[in-house]
Write a protein that holds these residues in place. Structure first.
Motif, PDB file in Angstrom:
ATOM      1  N   SER A  15     -10.036  18.467   8.515  1.00  0.00           N
ATOM      2  CA  SER A  15      -9.602  17.133   8.516  1.00  0.00           C
ATOM      3  C   SER A  15      -8.652  16.932   9.509  1.00  0.00           C
ATOM      4  CB  SER A  15      -9.410  16.553   7.252  1.00  0.00           C
ATOM      5  OG  SER A  15      -8.214  17.445   6.543  1.00  0.00           O
ATOM      6  N   THR A  16      -8.502  16.008  10.290  1.00  0.00           N
ATOM      7  CA  THR A  16      -7.371  15.631  11.142  1.00  0.00           C
ATOM      8  C   THR A  16      -6.194  14.643  10.394  1.00  0.00           C
ATOM      9  OG1 THR A  16      -8.229  13.524  11.766  1.00  0.00           O
ATOM     10  CG2 THR A  16      -8.906  15.573  13.220  1.00  0.00           C
ATOM     11  N   PRO A  17      -4.987  14.878  10.766  1.00  0.00           N
ATOM     12  CA  PRO A  17      -3.912  14.175  10.146  1.00  0.00           C
ATOM     13  C   PRO A  17      -4.443  12.556  10.128  1.00  0.00           C
ATOM     14  CG  PRO A  17      -2.965  15.575  11.604  1.00  0.00           C
ATOM     15  CD  PRO A  17      -4.461  15.781  11.843  1.00  0.00           C
ATOM     16  N   GLU A  18      -5.000  11.808  11.184  1.00  0.00           N
ATOM     17  CA  GLU A  18      -5.363  10.615  11.309  1.00  0.00           C
ATOM     18  C   GLU A  18      -6.549  10.117  10.251  1.00  0.00           C
ATOM     19  OE1 GLU A  18      -6.646   7.236  14.534  1.00  0.00           O
ATOM     20  OE2 GLU A  18      -6.938   9.066  14.785  1.00  0.00           O
ATOM     21  N   GLN A  19      -7.031  11.089   9.899  1.00  0.00           N
ATOM     22  CA  GLN A  19      -8.454  10.917   8.891  1.00  0.00           C
ATOM     23  C   GLN A  19      -7.720  10.963   7.600  1.00  0.00           C
ATOM     24  OE1 GLN A  19     -11.082  14.183  10.390  1.00  0.00           O
ATOM     25  NE2 GLN A  19     -12.613  12.743   9.753  1.00  0.00           N
ATOM     26  N   MET A  20      -6.649  11.847   7.480  1.00  0.00           N
ATOM     27  CA  MET A  20      -5.932  12.097   6.024  1.00  0.00           C
ATOM     28  C   MET A  20      -5.228  10.741   5.775  1.00  0.00           C
ATOM     29  SD  MET A  20      -6.680  15.084   4.757  1.00  0.00           S
ATOM     30  CE  MET A  20      -5.267  15.356   3.553  1.00  0.00           C
ATOM     31  N   LEU A  21      -4.817  10.261   6.949  1.00  0.00           N
ATOM     32  CA  LEU A  21      -3.817   8.994   6.772  1.00  0.00           C
ATOM     33  C   LEU A  21      -4.708   7.893   6.417  1.00  0.00           C
ATOM     34  CD1 LEU A  21      -1.253   7.317   7.431  1.00  0.00           C
ATOM     35  CD2 LEU A  21      -2.155   7.016   9.678  1.00  0.00           C
ATOM     36  N   TRP A  22      -6.012   7.663   7.178  1.00  0.00           N
ATOM     37  CA  TRP A  22      -6.709   6.434   6.582  1.00  0.00           C
ATOM     38  C   TRP A  22      -7.459   6.546   5.224  1.00  0.00           C
ATOM     39  CZ3 TRP A  22      -5.546   2.131   8.438  1.00  0.00           C
ATOM     40  CH2 TRP A  22      -4.785   1.868   9.777  1.00  0.00           C
ATOM     41  N   LYS A  23      -7.717   7.833   5.291  1.00  0.00           N
ATOM     42  CA  LYS A  23      -8.460   8.103   3.545  1.00  0.00           C
ATOM     43  C   LYS A  23      -7.279   7.673   2.531  1.00  0.00           C
ATOM     44  CE  LYS A  23     -11.385  10.268   1.013  1.00  0.00           C
ATOM     45  NZ  LYS A  23     -12.789   9.661   0.607  1.00  0.00           N
ATOM     46  N   GLY A  24      -6.175   8.018   2.790  1.00  0.00           N
ATOM     47  CA  GLY A  24      -5.112   7.644   1.843  1.00  0.00           C
ATOM     48  C   GLY A  24      -5.029   6.036   1.751  1.00  0.00           C
ATOM     49  N   TYR A  25      -4.871   5.462   2.825  1.00  0.00           N
ATOM     50  CA  TYR A  25      -4.875   3.998   2.943  1.00  0.00           C
ATOM     51  C   TYR A  25      -6.215   3.365   2.319  1.00  0.00           C
ATOM     52  CZ  TYR A  25      -0.603   3.526   5.317  1.00  0.00           C
ATOM     53  OH  TYR A  25       0.606   3.518   5.683  1.00  0.00           O
ATOM     54  N   GLN A  26      -7.046   4.050   2.426  1.00  0.00           N
ATOM     55  CA  GLN A  26      -8.482   3.300   1.882  1.00  0.00           C
ATOM     56  C   GLN A  26      -8.340   3.569   0.368  1.00  0.00           C
ATOM     57  OE1 GLN A  26     -12.754   4.420   2.964  1.00  0.00           O
ATOM     58  NE2 GLN A  26     -12.318   5.982   1.310  1.00  0.00           N
ATOM     59  N   ALA A  27      -7.888   4.488  -0.195  1.00  0.00           N
ATOM     60  CA  ALA A  27      -7.620   4.739  -1.621  1.00  0.00           C
ATOM     61  C   ALA A  27      -6.821   3.897  -2.324  1.00  0.00           C
ATOM     62  CB  ALA A  27      -7.345   6.120  -2.093  1.00  0.00           C
ATOM     63  N   ARG A  28      -5.498   3.677  -1.357  1.00  0.00           N
ATOM     64  CA  ARG A  28      -4.546   2.490  -2.033  1.00  0.00           C
ATOM     65  C   ARG A  28      -5.080   1.234  -1.972  1.00  0.00           C
ATOM     66  NH1 ARG A  28      -0.574   6.181   1.496  1.00  0.00           N
ATOM     67  NH2 ARG A  28       0.981   6.829   0.014  1.00  0.00           N
ATOM     68  N   ALA A  29      -5.818   1.002  -0.921  1.00  0.00           N
ATOM     69  CA  ALA A  29      -6.227  -0.592  -0.801  1.00  0.00           C
ATOM     70  C   ALA A  29      -7.375  -0.648  -1.853  1.00  0.00           C
ATOM     71  CB  ALA A  29      -6.915  -0.604   0.930  1.00  0.00           C
ATOM     72  N   ALA A  30      -8.051   0.304  -2.176  1.00  0.00           N
ATOM     73  CA  ALA A  30      -9.201   0.016  -3.122  1.00  0.00           C
ATOM     74  C   ALA A  30      -8.496  -0.368  -4.224  1.00  0.00           C
ATOM     75  CB  ALA A  30     -10.063   1.317  -3.168  1.00  0.00           C
ATOM     76  N   LYS A  31      -7.508   0.452  -4.664  1.00  0.00           N
ATOM     77  CA  LYS A  31      -6.776   0.029  -6.128  1.00  0.00           C
ATOM     78  C   LYS A  31      -6.056  -1.249  -5.999  1.00  0.00           C
ATOM     79  CE  LYS A  31      -3.117   1.905  -9.060  1.00  0.00           C
ATOM     80  NZ  LYS A  31      -3.970   2.258 -10.145  1.00  0.00           N
ATOM     81  N   LEU A  59       0.904  -1.164  -0.018  1.00  0.00           N
ATOM     82  CA  LEU A  59       0.039  -0.057  -0.024  1.00  0.00           C
ATOM     83  C   LEU A  59       0.888   1.322   0.056  1.00  0.00           C
ATOM     84  CD1 LEU A  59      -2.794  -0.861   2.578  1.00  0.00           C
ATOM     85  CD2 LEU A  59      -2.875  -1.178   0.214  1.00  0.00           C
ATOM     86  N   ASP A  60       2.017   1.304   0.865  1.00  0.00           N
ATOM     87  CA  ASP A  60       2.889   2.406   0.928  1.00  0.00           C
ATOM     88  C   ASP A  60       3.600   2.749  -0.404  1.00  0.00           C
ATOM     89  OD1 ASP A  60       2.273   2.811   3.721  1.00  0.00           O
ATOM     90  OD2 ASP A  60       3.786   1.656   4.267  1.00  0.00           O
ATOM     91  N   ALA A  61       3.739   1.567  -1.045  1.00  0.00           N
ATOM     92  CA  ALA A  61       4.307   1.694  -2.509  1.00  0.00           C
ATOM     93  C   ALA A  61       3.503   2.496  -3.592  1.00  0.00           C
ATOM     94  CB  ALA A  61       4.772   0.674  -2.893  1.00  0.00           C
ATOM     95  N   ILE A  62       2.137   2.497  -3.377  1.00  0.00           N
ATOM     96  CA  ILE A  62       1.166   3.069  -4.398  1.00  0.00           C
ATOM     97  C   ILE A  62       1.243   4.662  -4.031  1.00  0.00           C
ATOM     98  CG2 ILE A  62      -1.007   3.074  -5.214  1.00  0.00           C
ATOM     99  CD1 ILE A  62      -1.488   0.329  -4.162  1.00  0.00           C
ATOM    100  N   PRO A  63       1.390   5.311  -5.123  1.00  0.00           N
ATOM    101  CA  PRO A  63       1.351   6.894  -4.927  1.00  0.00           C
ATOM    102  C   PRO A  63       0.144   7.286  -4.725  1.00  0.00           C
ATOM    103  CG  PRO A  63       1.972   6.355  -7.414  1.00  0.00           C
ATOM    104  CD  PRO A  63       2.117   5.066  -6.452  1.00  0.00           C
ATOM    105  N   LEU A  64      -0.390   8.350  -4.108  1.00  0.00           N
ATOM    106  CA  LEU A  64      -1.669   8.989  -3.990  1.00  0.00           C
ATOM    107  C   LEU A  64      -1.988   9.898  -4.955  1.00  0.00           C
ATOM    108  CD1 LEU A  64      -1.901   9.688  -0.095  1.00  0.00           C
ATOM    109  CD2 LEU A  64      -3.046   8.149  -1.465  1.00  0.00           C
ATOM    110  N   ALA A  65      -0.993  10.547  -5.767  1.00  0.00           N
ATOM    111  CA  ALA A  65      -1.441  11.519  -6.574  1.00  0.00           C
ATOM    112  C   ALA A  65      -2.348  10.661  -7.815  1.00  0.00           C
ATOM    113  CB  ALA A  65      -0.098  12.078  -7.320  1.00  0.00           C
ATOM    114  N   GLY A  66      -3.323  11.553  -7.901  1.00  0.00           N
ATOM    115  CA  GLY A  66      -4.282  11.439  -8.896  1.00  0.00           C
ATOM    116  C   GLY A  66      -4.999   9.894  -8.562  1.00  0.00           C
ATOM    117  N   LEU A  67      -4.963   9.532  -7.507  1.00  0.00           N
ATOM    118  CA  LEU A  67      -5.850   8.407  -7.137  1.00  0.00           C
ATOM    119  C   LEU A  67      -7.121   8.300  -6.667  1.00  0.00           C
ATOM    120  CD1 LEU A  67      -5.187   5.291  -6.732  1.00  0.00           C
ATOM    121  CD2 LEU A  67      -4.345   5.541  -4.302  1.00  0.00           C
ATOM    122  N   ASP A  68      -7.881   7.809  -7.076  1.00  0.00           N
ATOM    123  CA  ASP A  68      -9.492   7.814  -6.764  1.00  0.00           C
ATOM    124  C   ASP A  68     -10.100   6.623  -6.166  1.00  0.00           C
ATOM    125  OD1 ASP A  68      -9.730  10.420  -7.950  1.00  0.00           O
ATOM    126  OD2 ASP A  68     -10.396   9.349 -10.050  1.00  0.00           O
TER     127      ASP A  68
END
Length: 326
Positions: free
Chosen positions: A244-260, A70-79
């Motif tokens: 938004s809080t840093p924790e929310q931002m963190l899990w929002k990002g992991y949710q997007a990566r995991a979905a991909k 998951l960490d290897a997936i870039p967030l830029a442009g990720l939906d």
């Protein structure tokens, strides 16, 4: 969440093809997975079901295994796909366990040896599905403890009115399009301000894609709705993101990566599953995730010419946007 020792025996869904088809295509597998889970007595305020510690441990352990990928997936442009990710994870777990049957594993190994299949995607599907479920679970929990921004009432009312009007237009003219119908069902199922923004963005995308089919509608279609919906969605996301809080931002990002990652693994499982069950309801056994999760949040079919009245907003936990993620 799910299968401690026996969530679903892999052979259950292989030797019982007639009972499987007697249900609504893919629903039997999902029901078997859900039936093995303890029914939560009280859902928590975030809207996600209460989970037994042992089940949550399974999900968290899977997330830790998958986290480097998951960490290897870039967030830029990720939906993040506009589907119920936890329902999608349940569907994927059922498919993974179906393909884990020994008689199928031998055939899958032979196909992979011939270079026609990426067996690692099949092997990792269940862990990725659990990780996806966990990321969504954590985002809901963190969102439940943070009230988010208060949106202006006039903005919310306008957004809900536009959403209702656009969905009615799309539903009326795309009734026979299975893919569009599945997407609309998920847009209908949303609640809360973040879902409202995502729904407007999704409706605008569908307006662009299906403009030829809907532009002659004299009742609900407005040419400016496509652009206005995108602008409203961006405005809502900006207001929500401001608190938004840093924790929310963190899990929002992991949710997007995991979905991909989930879609990548699941698509390979669907490809081999439909091949192996080519003569035995392949699409019913291995539906795409939009179709599979549609049954979880099915909405009533609209009348052919409904009134375009405003839809009242419903309070829901606020999920923050992540830069580059709708």
């Amino acid at each position: 969440m799910r299968p401690p020792p026996a969530i679903l025996q892999p052979h259950d869904d292989i030797h019982e093809s007639r009972p499987f088809r007697a249900r609504s295509r893919h629903s039997r597998r999902r029901d078997l997975v859900l039936a093995s889970m303890s029914k939560p007595k009280n859902p928590n305020k975030s809207g996600t079901p209460a989970v037994e510690p042992t089940q949550l441990h399974i999900a968290e352990a899977a997330f830790q295994r998958v986290k480097p990928d998951l960490d290897a997936i870039p967030l830029a442009g990720l939906d993040t796909p506009r589907i119920d990710l936890q329902a999608a994870a349940v569907q994927a777990i059922g498919v993974a366990q179906t393909l884990a049957a020994p008689e199928l594993r031998q055939r899958i190994a032979a196909i992979a040896a011939a270079g026609a299949l990426d067996a690692a995607l099949i092997d990792g599907l269940e862990s990725v599905a659990w990780a996806t479920w966990f990321a969504r679970h954590k985002l809901l929990l963190t969102s439940a403890t943070h009230s988010g921004a208060a949106l202006p009432a006039t903005l919310v009312e306008r957004a809900y009115e536009m959403r209702a009007r656009m969905l009615k237009t799309l539903e009326y003219h795309l009734d026979g399009d299975a893919e569009a119908t599945a997407q609309l069902a998920h847009l209908r199922a949303g609640s809360g301000h973040l879902d409202l923004a995502n729904d407007l963005s999704g409706a605008a995308d569908m307006y662009r894609k299906h403009r030829d089919a809907i532009q002659d509608d004299k009742r609900n279609f407005r040419s400016e709705d496509e652009q206005d919906a995108s602008a409203l969605a961006e405005q809502i996301l900006r207001l929500l993101g401001a608190t938004s809080t840093p924790e929310q931002m963190l899990w929002k990002g992991y949710q997007a990566r995991a979905a991909k990652l989930l879609f990548r693994h699941y698509d390979e499982a669907v490809r081999i599953g439909r091949f192996l069950f080519y003569y035995d309801d392949p699409e019913g056994r291995f539906p795409n995730l939009y179709t599979a999760t549609r049954a979880t949040h099915a909405s009533p079919r609209p009348d052919k010419k409904p009134d375009a009245g405003p839809v009242k907003p419903e309070p829901a936990p606020v999920e923050p946007p992540v830069a580059g993620i709708a």
